[in-house]
Design a protein around this motif. Structure first.
Motif, short mmCIF file in Angstrom:
data_model
loop_
_atom_site.label_atom_id
_atom_site.label_comp_id
_atom_site.label_asym_id
_atom_site.label_seq_id
_atom_site.Cartn_x
_atom_site.Cartn_y
_atom_site.Cartn_z
N UNK A 1 0.83 -1.21 0.00
CA UNK A 1 0.00 0.00 0.00
C UNK A 1 0.86 1.26 0.00
N UNK A 2 1.93 1.27 0.81
CA UNK A 2 2.81 2.43 0.85
C UNK A 2 3.55 2.62 -0.47
N UNK A 3 4.09 1.54 -1.03
CA UNK A 3 4.82 1.65 -2.28
C UNK A 3 3.93 2.15 -3.42
N UNK A 4 2.73 1.59 -3.50
CA UNK A 4 1.81 2.02 -4.56
C UNK A 4 1.38 3.47 -4.35
N UNK A 5 1.16 3.85 -3.10
CA UNK A 5 0.76 5.23 -2.82
C UNK A 5 1.85 6.21 -3.22
N UNK A 6 3.10 5.83 -2.99
CA UNK A 6 4.21 6.69 -3.42
C UNK A 6 4.21 6.84 -4.94
N UNK A 7 3.94 5.78 -5.65
CA UNK A 7 3.88 5.84 -7.12
C UNK A 7 2.76 6.74 -7.59
N UNK A 8 1.72 6.87 -6.77
CA UNK A 8 0.58 7.69 -7.14
C UNK A 8 0.78 9.16 -6.79
N UNK A 9 1.36 9.44 -5.60
CA UNK A 9 1.42 10.83 -5.15
C UNK A 9 2.70 11.56 -5.58
N UNK A 10 3.79 10.84 -5.80
CA UNK A 10 5.02 11.49 -6.29
C UNK A 10 5.82 10.49 -7.12
N UNK A 11 5.29 10.17 -8.30
CA UNK A 11 5.91 9.15 -9.15
C UNK A 11 7.34 9.49 -9.56
N UNK A 12 7.68 10.77 -9.64
CA UNK A 12 9.01 11.15 -10.09
C UNK A 12 10.10 10.69 -9.11
N UNK A 13 9.71 10.35 -7.89
CA UNK A 13 10.69 9.87 -6.91
C UNK A 13 10.85 8.35 -6.96
N UNK A 14 10.16 7.69 -7.87
CA UNK A 14 10.13 6.22 -7.86
C UNK A 14 10.72 5.59 -9.11
N UNK A 15 11.09 6.38 -10.09
CA UNK A 15 11.49 5.80 -11.38
C UNK A 15 12.82 5.06 -11.31
N UNK A 16 13.75 5.54 -10.49
CA UNK A 16 15.10 4.98 -10.50
C UNK A 16 15.36 4.03 -9.33
N UNK A 17 14.32 3.50 -8.72
CA UNK A 17 14.51 2.64 -7.55
C UNK A 17 13.43 1.57 -7.49
N UNK A 18 13.49 0.75 -6.46
CA UNK A 18 12.61 -0.41 -6.38
C UNK A 18 11.15 -0.05 -6.16
N UNK A 19 10.87 1.15 -5.68
CA UNK A 19 9.47 1.54 -5.50
C UNK A 19 8.74 1.45 -6.83
N UNK A 20 9.42 1.85 -7.90
CA UNK A 20 8.79 1.82 -9.21
C UNK A 20 8.37 0.44 -9.67
N UNK A 21 9.02 -0.59 -9.14
CA UNK A 21 8.62 -1.95 -9.50
C UNK A 21 7.20 -2.25 -9.04
N UNK A 22 6.81 -1.68 -7.90
CA UNK A 22 5.45 -1.86 -7.41
C UNK A 22 4.47 -1.12 -8.31
#
Length: 234
Positions: A186-207
């Motif tokens: 839930x946290x990883x997906x929420x990060x992808x939704x609220x600030x996707x630009x912080x997730x492109x170069x790391x494992x959060x983006x995999x979620x």
């Protein structure tokens, strides 16, 4: 540096430091954590001490404790709207590291928390998801991630047999998992939704790739950016 003779307490059979600063860090973190995240950070603290006491006995134990306790302050779920901890443009690990440093600058004694100790805690939190780097860092930084990784992966994946199932189960009995992986997702997906630009170069983006509708890293990866660079043509 911290005193080698810190007072101690025992949680789930694990001896950890017992200082006013550690108590305050637990109280502070609890305010911003869901139940599953809070239990995770306590388990990470305890498992990290079990492991690190076997291989890194001379580390700064108070710095290790504080970093473990505060390592997920950047998780957005559990924070009130417009939280001062959650930025609009930084990775969740960096948000947590910044929050921990500010906490220590306010609550810690200046003569005890010099630039080096503050940096140890900042690095331990900011780097805790990057295994290829964090386990090459200082003992305090390594120890923090030992516990975090052990909580997610279990004793069988801890190198060298440094954590037994009996030790692990004793900690989980006192601090149950409470659906940790569901909360993590839930946290990883929420990060992808609220600030996707912080997730492109790391494992959060995999979620985001797998679970968030409309999320895409196409054209955003480092390789994409470098391959479109035209500096060689100048």
């Amino acid at each position: 540096m911290t005193s080698p003779s810190l007072p101690t307490r025992v949680l789930a059979g694990v001896t950890i430091p017992d200082t006013p600063l550690i108590t305050k860090s637990l109280e502070y973190t609890r305010k911003y954590s869901t139940d599953d995240t809070y239990n995770h950070i306590v388990r990470s603290l305890l498992l990290g001490f079990i492991i690190a006491d076997k291989v890194l006995p001379t580390r700064d134990r108070e710095a290790h404790a504080v970093a473990a306790i505060m390592h997920d302050l950047g998780f957005p779920i559990g924070h009130p709207p417009h939280s001062e901890i959650i930025s609009k443009d930084k990775r969740f690990e960096v948000d947590g590291a910044h929050a921990a440093r500010k906490f220590l600058q306010k609550e810690g004694k200046a003569e005890e928390w010099d630039k080096h100790r503050l940096q140890l805690v900042w690095d331990a939190i900011a780097l805790h998801t990057i295994g290829s780097i964090v386990f090459e860092k200082e003992p305090e930084v390594q120890a923090t991630s030992y516990g975090i990784w052990a909580d997610f992966q279990g004793p069988d994946r801890v190198p060298g047999g440094l954590l037994t199932w009996d030790e692990y189960n004793a900690v989980v009995k006192e601090y149950p998992r409470l659906g940790l992986m569901k909360g993590l997702k839930a946290n990883m997906c929420h990060l992808c939704e609220i600030k996707p630009e912080t997730t492109y170069d790391n494992t959060v983006g995999e979620w985001g790739d797998r679970y968030v509708e409309g999320y895409s890293r196409k054209g955003k990866l480092t390789q994409d950016l470098l391959e479109t660079c035209t500096l060689d043509d100048l």
